[in-house]
Design an enzyme around this catalytic site. Structure first.
Site, PDB file in Angstrom:
ATOM      1  N   TYR A   1     -11.069   0.115  10.149  1.00 11.73           N
ATOM      2  CA  TYR A   1     -12.068   0.662   9.669  1.00 11.73           C
ATOM      3  C   TYR A   1     -12.981   0.253   8.305  1.00 11.73           C
ATOM      4  CZ  TYR A   1      -8.304   3.496   7.228  1.00 11.73           C
ATOM      5  OH  TYR A   1      -6.881   3.528   6.532  1.00 11.73           O
ATOM      6  N   LYS A   2     -11.998  -0.836   8.111  1.00 12.95           N
ATOM      7  CA  LYS A   2     -12.100  -1.297   7.034  1.00 12.95           C
ATOM      8  C   LYS A   2     -13.684  -2.655   7.506  1.00 12.95           C
ATOM      9  CE  LYS A   2      -8.406  -0.806   4.562  1.00 12.95           C
ATOM     10  NZ  LYS A   2      -9.138   0.235   3.583  1.00 12.95           N
TER      11      LYS A   2
ATOM     12  N   PHE B   1       0.552  -1.648   0.002  1.00  6.40           N
ATOM     13  CA  PHE B   1      -0.263  -0.091  -0.106  1.00  6.40           C
ATOM     14  C   PHE B   1       0.767   0.849  -0.274  1.00  6.40           C
ATOM     15  CE2 PHE B   1      -2.840   3.506   1.913  1.00  6.40           C
ATOM     16  CZ  PHE B   1      -4.123   2.792   1.109  1.00  6.40           C
TER      17      PHE B   1
ATOM     18  N   ASP C   1       1.496  -5.576   7.357  1.00 11.15           N
ATOM     19  CA  ASP C   1      -0.239  -5.066   7.499  1.00 11.15           C
ATOM     20  C   ASP C   1      -1.368  -5.745   7.343  1.00 11.15           C
ATOM     21  OD1 ASP C   1      -1.440  -3.640   6.670  1.00 11.15           O
ATOM     22  OD2 ASP C   1      -0.537  -1.470   5.613  1.00 11.15           O
TER      23      ASP C   1
ATOM     24  N   ARG D   1     -12.387  -2.456  -7.815  1.00 12.41           N
ATOM     25  CA  ARG D   1     -12.556  -3.520  -6.659  1.00 12.41           C
ATOM     26  C   ARG D   1     -13.763  -3.560  -6.277  1.00 12.41           C
ATOM     27  NH1 ARG D   1      -8.518  -1.351  -1.822  1.00 12.41           N
ATOM     28  NH2 ARG D   1      -9.673  -0.300  -1.952  1.00 12.41           N
TER      29      ARG D   1
HETATM   30  C1  LIG Z   1      -3.528  -1.387   3.782  1.00 11.50           C
HETATM   31  C2  LIG Z   1      -3.350  -0.570   3.640  1.00 11.50           C
HETATM   32  N1  LIG Z   1      -2.130   0.218   4.480  1.00 11.50           N
HETATM   33  C3  LIG Z   1      -2.638   1.346   5.302  1.00 11.50           C
HETATM   34  C4  LIG Z   1      -3.971   2.029   4.924  1.00 11.50           C
HETATM   35  C5  LIG Z   1      -4.366   3.572   4.997  1.00 11.50           C
HETATM   36  O1  LIG Z   1      -3.462   4.194   6.114  1.00 11.50           O
HETATM   37  P1  LIG Z   1      -3.541   4.733   7.165  1.00 11.50           P
HETATM   38  O2  LIG Z   1      -5.061   3.979   7.900  1.00 11.50           O
HETATM   39  O3  LIG Z   1      -2.978   5.634   8.310  1.00 11.50           O
HETATM   40  O4  LIG Z   1      -4.781   5.948   6.422  1.00 11.50           O
HETATM   41  C6  LIG Z   1      -4.322   0.925   3.914  1.00 11.50           C
HETATM   42  C7  LIG Z   1      -5.939   1.864   3.224  1.00 11.50           C
HETATM   43  O5  LIG Z   1      -6.722   1.662   2.539  1.00 11.50           O
HETATM   44  C8  LIG Z   1      -4.742   0.095   3.217  1.00 11.50           C
HETATM   45  O6  LIG Z   1      -5.364  -0.613   3.419  1.00 11.50           O
END
Ligand SMILES: Cc1ncc(COP(=O)(O)O)c(C=O)c1O
Length: 411
Positions: A231-232, A129, A206, A380
């Site tokens: 948040y997902k 990401f 991650d 997606r």
């Molecule tokens: C794999 C991944 N890492 C990090 C993030 C985003 O990071 P943050 O919560 O700091 O905006 C996302 C957002 O969709 C993501 O999919």
């Protein structure tokens, strides 16, 4: 191409026997909306509304500052432990919920690099990401290190062999997304951890697209470090705080770089000099976001109630259904599956490749099918298991077939 080989009734029948079917009722979701973007932002649990009201009115409203002593300061650890048990496969005392994913990732990557002095390389992949890649680039720049990029096929990687090829005695940190944000490929976490560990490097995962959608076994798989958003698939709400996992054996060795008062031993002493609090409390920096933590707690509670095995089974069934429909209805229009075809290697979304993906995505949203676009050519379909019905998948594919049939590609 207009022959409908799989009738909508089949989707209706699958919904009828879905063991998680009553979970959708627990979320605020308009029945007329085809919501296929839970991989960006999970829907709002109805009970979160009540929980937020309660924390705001009964705690903040009536106890005001005294509520800090009623348990607010413990929330980052308490919610972390519940998340660890419900979704991460981790024993208590190894997870805290705190800052944004980006900041959590920075803290743990930085701590890992400090713990491997003299090593000069960070291994990651170009499919990672963007925020992770940028944080690593920044850390490498500040410390004079090199980022070693794995440039493989996003549907197939990061593969264990490829990673083994890049890791050496120079490697300080090996870091990947467990489920790829783009292709939904699931990396082989345990094997990659073993490869890194044999080379003396630390691993940082991650889990943003994994937690709440696929079962995790961080302890058993010998993960060193992990972060992820809430948040997902954890339904914690927009901008909800992320979490950090540090394996117990590493906790006394690792030091995160943002030395704030609430990560200090005895913070209310207000004493001179920083001494990290023991355990994962030392990962914290500043005042915890109490309202957001309550919302995360509620989302985690619902996911834990559903159970990750059932969540995963539904995720596999939904993505298999989507792949089958896309093959039948859309392949003649030039739509390809840009996700692994093996359901065991695929998370809870399906990426569809098409040259006019951006235009199609906008048109779908205009028709009440909420999906998202990833540059340059991917739509997606996010199939969050607790809130997505099989008819949503059917309706989404059907809407795309109609658009393509009408020639809405703009080309
Ligand atoms: C794999 C991944 N890492 C990090 C993030 C985003 O990071 P943050 O919560 O700091 O905006 C996302 C957002 O969709 C993501 O999919």
């Amino acid at each position: 191409l207009t022959v409908r080989s799989l009738p909508r009734e089949e989707a209706v029948a699958l919904d009828r026997v879905d063991p998680l079917r009553e979970f959708r009722e627990r979320f605020v979701l308009d029945d007329g909306l085809v919501y296929l973007d839970g991989n960006s932002l999970g829907a709002l649990p109805r009970s979160t509304l009540e929980r937020l009201r309660e924390v705001a009115e009964d705690q903040w409203g009536s106890r005001i500052v005294r509520a800090w002593e009623d348990g607010w300061l413990e929330l980052p650890l308490a919610v972390g432990d519940r998340l660890a048990a419900g979704a991460l496969g981790a024993a208590p005392g190894q997870v805290v919920v705190g800052d944004s994913t980006t900041v959590c990732f920075y803290k743990l990557a930085s701590a890992a690099l400090d713990a491997r002095p003299g090593r000069t390389e960070i291994v990651t992949d170009l499919g990672n990401f963007p925020t992770d890649r940028y944080v690593l680039e920044g850390l490498a720049r500040a410390r004079g290190l090199e980022v070693v990029w794995l440039r493989g096929d996003p549907c197939a990687g990061p593969g264990v062999e490829e990673v083994a090829h890049l890791v050496s005695g120079r490697t300080a940190l090996v870091t990947f997304s467990h489920v790829s944000y783009r292709s939904a490929h699931i990396a082989e976490m345990a094997q990659i951890n073993a490869v890194a560990s044999r080379a003396g490097a630390l691993t940082l995962w991650d889990l943003s697209h994994s937690a709440g959608s696929v079962p995790l076994a961080l302890d058993e798989d010998r993960c060193d470090l992990a972060v992820g958003c809430t948040y997902k698939y954890l339904h914690g709400g927009p901008g909800a705080p992320a979490y950090m996992y540090v394996r117990r054996e590493l906790q006394s060795e690792l030091r995160q770089p943002i030395w704030g008062w609430l990560g200090r031993r005895d913070p209310f002493e207000m004493a001179e000099g920083y001494m990290a609090a023991p355990g994962v409390r030392g990962l914290l920096s500043g005042t915890p976001p109490v309202l957001s933590l309550a919302a995360v707690d509620e989302g985690v509670r619902i996911v834990a109630q559903a159970g990750l095995d059932r969540v995963r089974a539904k995720g596999v069934a939904l993505t298999e259904f989507a792949v089958r429909l896309v093959d039948e209805r859309l392949s003649g229009f030039g739509v390809s599956i840009a996700s692994p075809r093996d359901p065991l290697r695929r998370g809870a979304h399906v990426a569809l490749g098409h040259a006019s993906a951006q235009r199609l995505c906008t048109a779908l949203i205009d028709r009440g099918v909420v999906v998202d676009f990833r540059r340059p050519d991917v739509i997606r379909f996010g199939l969050a298991p607790l809130t997505t019905r099989f008819v949503d998948v059917w309706d989404g594919v059907e809407a795309l077939a109609r658009l393509l049939g009408e020639g809405a590609t703009g080309s």
